[in-house]
Design a protein around this motif. Structure first.
Motif, PDB file in Angstrom:
ATOM      1  N   VAL A  89       0.968  -1.259   0.058  1.00 56.00           N
ATOM      2  CA  VAL A  89      -0.073   0.037   0.075  1.00 56.00           C
ATOM      3  C   VAL A  89       0.931   1.229  -0.020  1.00 56.00           C
ATOM      4  N   THR A  90       2.081   1.169   0.895  1.00 55.37           N
ATOM      5  CA  THR A  90       2.667   2.312   0.905  1.00 55.37           C
ATOM      6  C   THR A  90       3.553   2.570  -0.306  1.00 55.37           C
ATOM      7  N   PHE A  91       4.022   1.771  -1.067  1.00 59.16           N
ATOM      8  CA  PHE A  91       4.729   1.961  -2.355  1.00 59.16           C
ATOM      9  C   PHE A  91       3.851   2.196  -3.484  1.00 59.16           C
ATOM     10  N   SER A  92       2.481   1.536  -3.557  1.00 64.93           N
ATOM     11  CA  SER A  92       1.480   2.006  -4.386  1.00 64.93           C
ATOM     12  C   SER A  92       1.071   3.383  -4.357  1.00 64.93           C
ATOM     13  N   LYS A  93       1.104   3.881  -2.888  1.00 68.63           N
ATOM     14  CA  LYS A  93       0.720   5.232  -2.780  1.00 68.63           C
ATOM     15  C   LYS A  93       1.822   6.339  -3.454  1.00 68.63           C
ATOM     16  N   LEU A  94       3.135   6.140  -3.511  1.00 67.17           N
ATOM     17  CA  LEU A  94       4.127   6.490  -4.204  1.00 67.17           C
ATOM     18  C   LEU A  94       3.910   6.861  -5.639  1.00 67.17           C
ATOM     19  N   ILE A  95       3.367   5.544  -6.400  1.00 70.17           N
ATOM     20  CA  ILE A  95       2.989   5.437  -7.428  1.00 70.17           C
ATOM     21  C   ILE A  95       2.012   6.675  -7.860  1.00 70.17           C
ATOM     22  N   ASP A  96       0.791   6.484  -6.918  1.00 70.62           N
ATOM     23  CA  ASP A  96      -0.386   7.319  -7.021  1.00 70.62           C
ATOM     24  C   ASP A  96      -0.040   8.946  -7.189  1.00 70.62           C
ATOM     25  N   ILE A  97       0.970   9.232  -6.157  1.00 69.98           N
ATOM     26  CA  ILE A  97       0.978  10.627  -6.083  1.00 69.98           C
ATOM     27  C   ILE A  97       2.301  11.307  -6.957  1.00 69.98           C
TER      28      ILE A  97
END
Length: 357
Positions: A89-97
């Motif tokens: 979830v944390t790394f997916s957030k970096l992609i999203d932002i």
């Protein structure tokens, strides 16, 4: 099929041509990094049992993961799944932002988790691991989502696993797996990952791509040194060892590696003194050493320190983001080591020696 088409579309849309939002993402990352556990936390966890560790983790940034997964898992399985889910979830957030070049580079870098998951499933089938053992080690931080990986893990044989991955870029390599040549397949997957990563970086002209390239090439050096020590210790020599190393290192070219490979173990160790990694391994590099744990732990610390030092010098670049991702991954690994060690009733010194703090 539609899943992989969407993945390709997303990847191709995040090219280097779009504007990047480095200032925004690095600000977010600084806030996220402040949530990482202090070093002294690990000594406290060493004095806890599994239930106490679970409660402790459930009061940190892992709270939502622990709470939601507690209905399905317990004990060390709960900790494993909560840690893996939080990392994804944390790394997916970096992609999203992130946007533009930054998004593109982060996305390509995180594909190493797709490789990790493929290896995990194939290894599980090879060693007759249970389905739960395989799922405990899946980390959906790349482009493959957990449900998809879980479905693949449930396949009865490696042939079905490979067939399920037939629409991916990894299939041309996987189709050559015959059930016995797993190390060769794993090595080819690693080489493909770095080849694609270097293709994404291209000829680095911007400072961000130069820094990104330097970090990746240092990572390759560290991997190659670990590989050479493992193989030397196991008595693997010549062409077989050369096939296992990766091209693209920062200080250790393939030509230099090929000159090191034939050397006797003691001479091989002495030849490493001229490289910048020597200070990290000099206290542990011994032809008679019984274990490589201390040496490999020290090399991992070198990687973390390198990213951290660059992060302070280049605060508005991809380096602070890489620094955070490496530190976050290390935190999850440390927590996993403690949980597994406690579950297996390992001694405190054995657990501590595996931690990277």
């Amino acid at each position: 099929m539609r899943l992989f088409q969407r993945l390709r579309n997303k990847s191709s849309s995040s090219t280097s041509s779009g504007g990047s939002n480095y200032a925004y993402v690095t600000a977010r990352v600084r806030a996220m990094k402040s949530n990482l556990l202090p070093k002294e936390t690990y000594s406290r966890l060493m004095n806890m049992d599994l239930d106490e560790i679970t409660r402790f983790i459930g009061e940190t940034q892992y709270q939502q993961d622990v709470d939601e997964l507690a209905r399905k898992f317990s004990g060390v399985d709960l900790i494993e799944h909560a840690l893996n889910r939080n990392l994804a979830v944390t790394f997916s957030k970096l992609i999203d932002i992130s946007e533009g070049e930054l998004n593109y580079l982060i996305t390509e870098y995180l594909k190493n988790y797709d490789i990790w998951n493929i290896k995990t499933i194939l290894r599980g089938k090879y060693y007759n691991a249970t389905l739960e053992e395989i799922k405990d080690n899946l980390v959906s931080a790349g482009q493959f989502k957990y449900n998809f990986l879980s479905e693949i893990a449930e396949k009865q044989s490696y042939e079905y696993v490979i067939d399920a991955l037939s629409n991916t870029d990894y299939y041309p390599i996987l189709m050559n797996y015959d059930g016995t040549n797993l190390p060769d397949i794993e090595n080819q997957l690693d080489k493909l990952y770095y080849q694609r990563l270097f293709n994404a970086i291209g000829t680095p002209k911007s400072s961000d791509r130069k820094l990104f390239s330097k970090l990746i090439r240092t990572e390759i050096d560290i991997k190659n040194i670990k590989t050479m020590f493992r193989m030397k210790k196991e008595g693997v020599e010549g062409d077989e060892l050369e096939d296992l190393v990766l091209d693209g290192g920062l200080r250790l070219s393939l030509k230099e590696i090929n000159s090191l490979v034939p050397l006797p173990f003691a001479d091989f160790i002495n030849s490493l003194e001229k490289y910048p990694y020597w200070d990290s391994i000099s206290d542990f590099a011994d032809p008679e050493m019984e274990s490589l744990v201390d040496l490999e732990t020290s090399l991992t610390k070198y990687t973390i320190k390198s990213a951290s030092s660059f992060s302070h010098v280049y605060p508005l670049s991809i380096v602070p983001i890489m620094d955070y991702m490496i530190s976050k991954k290390n935190e999850v690994n440390n927590l996993r080591i403690i949980a597994r060690g406690k579950a297996a009733n390992l001694g405190e010194d054995i657990i501590k020696n595996q931690l990277v703090i």
